[in-house]
Design a protein around this motif. Structure first.
Motif, PDB file in Angstrom:
ATOM      1  N   VAL A 142       0.838  -1.198   0.000  1.00 58.20           N
ATOM      2  CA  VAL A 142       0.000   0.000   0.000  1.00 58.20           C
ATOM      3  C   VAL A 142       0.873   1.249   0.000  1.00 58.20           C
ATOM      4  O   VAL A 142       0.665   2.178  -0.800  1.00 58.20           O
ATOM      5  CB  VAL A 142      -0.975  -0.010   1.200  1.00 58.20           C
ATOM      6  CG1 VAL A 142      -1.672   1.323   1.348  1.00 58.20           C
ATOM      7  CG2 VAL A 142      -1.989  -1.136   1.054  1.00 58.20           C
ATOM      8  N   LEU A 143       1.859   1.286   0.896  1.00 57.23           N
ATOM      9  CA  LEU A 143       2.735   2.455   0.959  1.00 57.23           C
ATOM     10  C   LEU A 143       3.517   2.640  -0.343  1.00 57.23           C
ATOM     11  O   LEU A 143       3.660   3.768  -0.836  1.00 57.23           O
ATOM     12  CB  LEU A 143       3.702   2.328   2.142  1.00 57.23           C
ATOM     13  CG  LEU A 143       3.089   2.480   3.526  1.00 57.23           C
ATOM     14  CD1 LEU A 143       4.121   2.190   4.602  1.00 57.23           C
ATOM     15  CD2 LEU A 143       2.501   3.867   3.708  1.00 57.23           C
ATOM     16  N   LEU A 144       4.020   1.550  -0.896  1.00 57.04           N
ATOM     17  CA  LEU A 144       4.780   1.648  -2.140  1.00 57.04           C
ATOM     18  C   LEU A 144       3.915   2.169  -3.287  1.00 57.04           C
ATOM     19  O   LEU A 144       4.358   3.008  -4.081  1.00 57.04           O
ATOM     20  CB  LEU A 144       5.404   0.297  -2.496  1.00 57.04           C
ATOM     21  CG  LEU A 144       6.547  -0.158  -1.583  1.00 57.04           C
ATOM     22  CD1 LEU A 144       6.951  -1.589  -1.918  1.00 57.04           C
ATOM     23  CD2 LEU A 144       7.733   0.770  -1.674  1.00 57.04           C
ATOM     24  N   VAL A 145       2.673   1.701  -3.378  1.00 54.34           N
ATOM     25  CA  VAL A 145       1.784   2.163  -4.447  1.00 54.34           C
ATOM     26  C   VAL A 145       1.458   3.647  -4.264  1.00 54.34           C
ATOM     27  O   VAL A 145       1.478   4.419  -5.229  1.00 54.34           O
ATOM     28  CB  VAL A 145       0.497   1.305  -4.492  1.00 54.34           C
ATOM     29  CG1 VAL A 145      -0.581   1.961  -5.346  1.00 54.34           C
ATOM     30  CG2 VAL A 145       0.810  -0.083  -5.011  1.00 54.34           C
ATOM     31  N   ILE A 146       1.166   4.062  -3.040  1.00 53.07           N
ATOM     32  CA  ILE A 146       0.844   5.473  -2.785  1.00 53.07           C
ATOM     33  C   ILE A 146       2.037   6.365  -3.119  1.00 53.07           C
ATOM     34  O   ILE A 146       1.897   7.373  -3.825  1.00 53.07           O
ATOM     35  CB  ILE A 146       0.399   5.667  -1.315  1.00 53.07           C
ATOM     36  CG1 ILE A 146      -0.967   5.025  -1.088  1.00 53.07           C
ATOM     37  CG2 ILE A 146       0.359   7.160  -0.955  1.00 53.07           C
ATOM     38  CD1 ILE A 146      -1.388   4.949   0.370  1.00 53.07           C
ATOM     39  N   ILE A 147       3.217   5.997  -2.632  1.00 57.33           N
ATOM     40  CA  ILE A 147       4.400   6.826  -2.854  1.00 57.33           C
ATOM     41  C   ILE A 147       4.773   6.851  -4.336  1.00 57.33           C
ATOM     42  O   ILE A 147       5.109   7.909  -4.877  1.00 57.33           O
ATOM     43  CB  ILE A 147       5.572   6.338  -1.977  1.00 57.33           C
ATOM     44  CG1 ILE A 147       5.232   6.554  -0.496  1.00 57.33           C
ATOM     45  CG2 ILE A 147       6.860   7.059  -2.330  1.00 57.33           C
ATOM     46  CD1 ILE A 147       6.183   5.881   0.464  1.00 57.33           C
TER      47      ILE A 147
ATOM     48  N   SER B  47       2.753   6.471  -6.823  1.00 58.73           N
ATOM     49  CA  SER B  47       1.731   7.281  -7.498  1.00 58.73           C
ATOM     50  C   SER B  47       2.018   8.769  -7.346  1.00 58.73           C
ATOM     51  O   SER B  47       1.905   9.535  -8.318  1.00 58.73           O
ATOM     52  CB  SER B  47       0.341   6.962  -6.946  1.00 58.73           C
ATOM     53  OG  SER B  47       0.020   5.615  -7.156  1.00 58.73           O
ATOM     54  N   ILE B  48       2.393   9.177  -6.146  1.00 59.67           N
ATOM     55  CA  ILE B  48       2.748  10.585  -5.920  1.00 59.67           C
ATOM     56  C   ILE B  48       3.937  10.972  -6.790  1.00 59.67           C
ATOM     57  O   ILE B  48       3.953  12.045  -7.414  1.00 59.67           O
ATOM     58  CB  ILE B  48       3.044  10.836  -4.425  1.00 59.67           C
ATOM     59  CG1 ILE B  48       1.764  10.704  -3.598  1.00 59.67           C
ATOM     60  CG2 ILE B  48       3.675  12.214  -4.220  1.00 59.67           C
ATOM     61  CD1 ILE B  48       1.991  10.664  -2.098  1.00 59.67           C
ATOM     62  N   MET B  49       4.919  10.100  -6.845  1.00 55.29           N
ATOM     63  CA  MET B  49       6.118  10.360  -7.636  1.00 55.29           C
ATOM     64  C   MET B  49       5.772  10.507  -9.119  1.00 55.29           C
ATOM     65  O   MET B  49       6.219  11.446  -9.788  1.00 55.29           O
ATOM     66  CB  MET B  49       7.117   9.222  -7.416  1.00 55.29           C
ATOM     67  CG  MET B  49       8.470   9.452  -7.990  1.00 55.29           C
ATOM     68  SD  MET B  49       9.563   8.144  -7.382  1.00 55.29           S
ATOM     69  CE  MET B  49      10.203   7.569  -8.912  1.00 55.29           C
ATOM     70  N   VAL B  50       4.975   9.586  -9.646  1.00 53.62           N
ATOM     71  CA  VAL B  50       4.596   9.632 -11.059  1.00 53.62           C
ATOM     72  C   VAL B  50       3.769  10.882 -11.358  1.00 53.62           C
ATOM     73  O   VAL B  50       3.969  11.547 -12.384  1.00 53.62           O
ATOM     74  CB  VAL B  50       3.838   8.340 -11.456  1.00 53.62           C
ATOM     75  CG1 VAL B  50       3.180   8.478 -12.815  1.00 53.62           C
ATOM     76  CG2 VAL B  50       4.785   7.156 -11.436  1.00 53.62           C
ATOM     77  N   LEU B  51       2.843  11.225 -10.467  1.00 52.06           N
ATOM     78  CA  LEU B  51       2.036  12.431 -10.670  1.00 52.06           C
ATOM     79  C   LEU B  51       2.895  13.695 -10.678  1.00 52.06           C
ATOM     80  O   LEU B  51       2.699  14.579 -11.520  1.00 52.06           O
ATOM     81  CB  LEU B  51       0.947  12.532  -9.599  1.00 52.06           C
ATOM     82  CG  LEU B  51      -0.233  11.587  -9.753  1.00 52.06           C
ATOM     83  CD1 LEU B  51      -1.144  11.645  -8.525  1.00 52.06           C
ATOM     84  CD2 LEU B  51      -1.018  11.918 -11.005  1.00 52.06           C
TER      85      LEU B  51
ATOM     86  N   ILE C 106      13.460   7.997  -2.344  1.00 56.62           N
ATOM     87  CA  ILE C 106      14.198   7.591  -1.135  1.00 56.62           C
ATOM     88  C   ILE C 106      13.302   6.721  -0.256  1.00 56.62           C
ATOM     89  O   ILE C 106      13.714   5.669   0.224  1.00 56.62           O
ATOM     90  CB  ILE C 106      14.720   8.824  -0.372  1.00 56.62           C
ATOM     91  CG1 ILE C 106      15.817   9.512  -1.195  1.00 56.62           C
ATOM     92  CG2 ILE C 106      15.233   8.437   1.014  1.00 56.62           C
ATOM     93  CD1 ILE C 106      16.214  10.883  -0.677  1.00 56.62           C
ATOM     94  N   TYR C 107      12.068   7.139  -0.054  1.00 54.90           N
ATOM     95  CA  TYR C 107      11.138   6.342   0.740  1.00 54.90           C
ATOM     96  C   TYR C 107      10.837   5.010   0.062  1.00 54.90           C
ATOM     97  O   TYR C 107      10.724   3.981   0.723  1.00 54.90           O
ATOM     98  CB  TYR C 107       9.835   7.119   1.006  1.00 54.90           C
ATOM     99  CG  TYR C 107       9.915   7.972   2.245  1.00 54.90           C
ATOM    100  CD1 TYR C 107       9.504   7.482   3.475  1.00 54.90           C
ATOM    101  CD2 TYR C 107      10.426   9.264   2.197  1.00 54.90           C
ATOM    102  CE1 TYR C 107       9.579   8.257   4.616  1.00 54.90           C
ATOM    103  CE2 TYR C 107      10.514  10.045   3.324  1.00 54.90           C
ATOM    104  CZ  TYR C 107      10.092   9.541   4.538  1.00 54.90           C
ATOM    105  OH  TYR C 107      10.185  10.297   5.671  1.00 54.90           O
TER     106      TYR C 107
END
Length: 180
Positions: free
Chosen positions: A14-19, A21-25, A53-54
């Protein structure tokens, strides 16, 4: 209890997908701004870098959970089951010590940087929040390593129990002789 189990099983994903997604956006928005509108954002590259990094540190925990890290199995093929267990426990133990070292000293360094008040140039957030990625990721990794150690011991114990039970079924006189 079901919710806790689900969170425990899927927190990294979940954390990897959220982070991610933020990066790609952020990167997509920067590309749109630069090539379509002819201007650029000062913070998008920095945000993408900190997300990356995260991703790396949380990805370490995910790699341990899924047993996806690179390892050489050639040594294990020459060892019997008990020695394989010992070897795996040594490897996990060393990895756990390293992870705990990063949690302790990385956490202390992150807190010190937060207290100093250094801020990032683009986002204006405290730089310590970037540094805290290492202790957070390694704390998650430590938990996963402990789970793997427990799993290794349970598997070894279960295998020995079934072998012991098979011996009793194969040689029933052996258990009677031991009891008498």
């Amino acid at each position: 209890m079901k919710v806790f189990r689900m969170v425990e099983q899927h927190i990294e994903e979940v954390l990897l997908v959220i982070i991610l997604s933020i990066m790609v956006l952020a990167i997509s928005l920067q590309i749109f701004m630069r090539f379509v509108l002819g201007t650029s954002l000062g913070w998008s590259e920095e945000l993408a870098r900190y997300c990356f990094i995260y991703l790396v540190f949380i990805g370490i925990s995910y790699g341990v959970k899924e047993e996806r890290h690179i390892k050489i199995d050639a040594i294990l093929s020459f060892l019997n089951e008990k020695r394989q267990l010992v070897f795996n426990l040594i490897v996990y133990g060393l990895f756990l010590l390293f992870a705990l070292f990063i949690v302790i000293y990385g956490g202390a360094m992150s807190l010190e940087i937060i207290q100093l008040g250094q801020v990032t140039p683009g986002l204006g957030m405290k730089m310590g929040y970037v540094y805290v990625a290492a202790p957070i990721g390694m704390l998650m990794t430590s938990i996963r390593i402990i789970q793997k150690i427990k799993q290794e011991l349970e598997n070894y114990y279960r295998a020995n129990q079934s072998t012991h039970n098979e011996e009793r079924e194969t040689y029933p006189f052996y258990s009677k002789r031991q009891e008498g």
